[in-house]
Design a protein around this motif. Structure first.
Motif, short mmCIF file in Angstrom:
data_model
loop_
_atom_site.label_atom_id
_atom_site.label_comp_id
_atom_site.label_asym_id
_atom_site.label_seq_id
_atom_site.Cartn_x
_atom_site.Cartn_y
_atom_site.Cartn_z
N HIS A 209 4.93 0.12 -4.42
CA HIS A 209 5.27 0.73 -3.13
C HIS A 209 6.46 1.65 -3.25
O HIS A 209 7.14 1.66 -4.28
CB HIS A 209 5.56 -0.37 -2.10
CG HIS A 209 6.78 -1.17 -2.46
ND1 HIS A 209 6.77 -2.15 -3.41
CD2 HIS A 209 8.05 -1.10 -2.01
CE1 HIS A 209 7.97 -2.66 -3.54
NE2 HIS A 209 8.79 -2.04 -2.69
N ASP B 110 9.12 -4.63 -6.56
CA ASP B 110 10.36 -5.35 -6.23
C ASP B 110 10.57 -6.49 -7.22
O ASP B 110 11.71 -6.86 -7.52
CB ASP B 110 10.30 -5.90 -4.80
CG ASP B 110 10.53 -4.79 -3.76
OD1 ASP B 110 10.79 -3.65 -4.17
OD2 ASP B 110 10.45 -5.09 -2.56
N TYR C 64 12.86 6.20 -2.37
CA TYR C 64 12.72 5.22 -3.44
C TYR C 64 11.29 5.40 -3.95
O TYR C 64 10.34 5.00 -3.28
CB TYR C 64 12.96 3.80 -2.90
CG TYR C 64 13.24 2.75 -3.96
CD1 TYR C 64 12.99 2.98 -5.31
CD2 TYR C 64 13.76 1.50 -3.60
CE1 TYR C 64 13.25 2.00 -6.27
CE2 TYR C 64 14.03 0.53 -4.55
CZ TYR C 64 13.77 0.79 -5.88
OH TYR C 64 14.01 -0.18 -6.82
N HIS D 235 7.61 1.71 -7.07
CA HIS D 235 8.25 0.67 -7.89
C HIS D 235 7.72 -0.70 -7.47
O HIS D 235 7.06 -0.83 -6.44
CB HIS D 235 9.77 0.71 -7.70
CG HIS D 235 10.18 0.33 -6.29
ND1 HIS D 235 10.14 1.24 -5.25
CD2 HIS D 235 10.57 -0.85 -5.75
CE1 HIS D 235 10.51 0.63 -4.14
NE2 HIS D 235 10.78 -0.65 -4.41
FE LIG Z 1 10.82 -2.05 -2.86
#
Ligand SMILES: [Fe+2]
Ligand SMILES: O=C(O)CCC(=O)C(=O)O
Length: 453
Positions: free
Chosen positions: A418, A350, A345, A348
């Motif tokens: 993160h 959250d 991932y 980005h």
């Molecule tokens: Fe995240």
């Protein structure tokens, strides 16, 4: 499943199931038993990896190659090796080496080629040619030496017209020559200059991200910042007095806290088991909708607290240690995530960064905090990297990580950018509990887990 922890094993298995079985089914040798073979193939077909899976696995290998700076020749010989300043180091030493064949490497090169990614294509095709030559093997599936020849010329970076003289009517050869001429035209731009890695510019933070991933979890902060500490945390709750949680403060800006042994092995297994049948390709916010994206590759499932008492118990424990209301819709359902081969991932937030984000559908405000539980260990890779805060956290099995996404005034904290680094070896599972702004009295924001500003 243990064998699938190695991305090279996973890739070759997917390839075998996807294409090599077809070669058997439709081979001349199979003519006599054709009906039986074909019908059994049709039966299994839905369960077999699809082309997209094979391409995904190939892209996964290329991602690992890039992020962990691995040599293609090393990967082909089953090793996870990086060369820095001419010095080779093993990033990971598998107990059993899985070798890639010339055909395996050819396939990775072909997938890259078809996506006009000549940077990877050339490297993997060159490795494929090297293996074909070195192994002195014939090009078996295609039963033609021409492709090998074409690849041979590819390494010399000039496709010779002489290939056409072998059999000018052979459409296959013509197509290969045409393809590789295109490849070379793009691969070696006039005026020279090396090939650029695709997509390496779209992510502004790529350099930091990859550096943090390569350290595979480092907390240099501990040595630099004496204000970071570990303690046994009860949050003033009687329920935690008997069994305080070992808390490790990883960062103050943003506040990132690790809670050790947050779940038991049995609970982790229980949650994974409950999620298994609901796992689907993960999506990300795309405008008002949600869509799959290359920057998030994993499968995920949502678990309501009513699904099983183990989920309800975790909700209660999250509430205990954070002091926050995590009941739906003040907390989202538990999102269980599984990262496969090269799953990741990229950097980005959250929290929602746009008012039209699907995050606001719950009508409980933005995601004020993230509570993420590590439900598995990994053998290599898969750290959680905090890009601007400049540290990464290794996967600590059974631990949970907590951070605030928003400042007190409700604005997003940019320092929370993160990422989940690609999994190099292993099967990574996490569970996310996203906690929203509304429904909180914010008692905690004054004491135990108080964020900055
Ligand atoms: Fe995240
Ligand atoms: O897997 C990780 O380490 C991070 C996952 C993450 O950031 C997310 O799911 O939002």
């Amino acid at each position: 499943a243990a064998a699938m922890a190695n991305p090279l094993a996973a890739f070759t298995l997917i390839k075998r199931l996807h294409s090599e079985w077809l070669n058997v089914v439709f081979s001349n040798e199979a003519l006599e038993n054709a009906q039986a073979l074909r019908s059994s193939y049709e039966e299994e077909r839905a369960e077999l990896p699809r082309l997209a899976d094979l391409q995904g696995a190939a892209r996964g290998l290329m991602r690992l190659q890039d992020v962990y700076a691995l040599q293609v020749s090393g990967l082909a010989s089953g090793r996870f090796r990086r060369v820095t300043d001419g010095v080779p180091t093993d990033v990971y030493l598998p107990s059993k080496a899985v070798l890639l064949s010339g055909d395996d490497c050819f396939l990775v090169g072909k997938v890259a080629y078809e996506q006009q990614d000549y940077y990877h294509s050339v490297q993997w095709l060159e490795e494929s040619v090297r293996l074909f030559r070195g192994a002195g093997r014939r090009w078996s599936p295609e039963n033609e030496g021409t492709l090998e020849d074409a690849l041979d010329h590819l390494t010399r970076r000039s496709v010779s017209q002489e290939l056409l003289h072998h059999d000018p009517t052979n459409g296959r050869v013509l197509k290969n020559v045409e393809e590789y001429e295109n490849l070379l035209a793009s691969a070696a731009p006039p005026g020279g200059g090396g090939l650029r890695r695709p997509g390496s510019t779209h992510l502004r933070t790529r350099g930091t991200y990859e550096r943090l991933c390569r350290t595979q979890g480092s907390q240099p902060m501990h040595f630099r910042n004496p204000r970071l500490y570990c303690d046994f945390f009860t949050n003033g709750r009687p329920a935690l007095l008997l069994r305080p949680v070992r808390r490790e403060v990883l960062s103050l800006r943003p506040l990132v806290v690790l809670f050790h042994d947050f779940v038991t092995d049995a609970e982790a297994e229980g949650v994974k088991g409950l999620a298994q049948s609901g796992l689907r390709r993960s999506v990300v916010a795309a405008g008002e909708k949600q869509a799959a994206a290359d920057y998030r590759i994993s499968k995920s499932a949502w678990l309501k607290d009513s699904a099983h008492s183990v989920v309800e118990k975790l909700d209660q424990r999250i509430s205990l240690v954070t002091g926050l209301n995590v009941k739906h819709p003040y907390g989202e359902y538990l999102q269980v995530v599984n990262y496969g081969i090269g799953g990741h991932y990229e950097p980005h937030f959250d929290h929602a960064t746009s008012p039209s984000s699907p995050v606001f559908r719950l009508k409980t405000g933005n995601r004020v905090a993230t509570f993420m539980i590590y439900l598995s260990s990994v053998e290599a890779g898969g750290s959680t990297a905090f890009i601007y805060a400049n540290f990464s956290v290794p996967v600590v099995e059974r631990a949970a990580i907590f951070w605030w996404n928003l400042h007190r005034n409700g604005e997003g904290d940019e320092d929370t950018l993160h990422a989940g680094c690609p999994v190099l070896i292993g099967d990574k599972w996490v569970a996310n509990k996203w906690i929203h702004e509304f429904g909180q009295e914010f008692g905690e924001r004054r004491c135990g887990l108080s964020p900055v500003e």
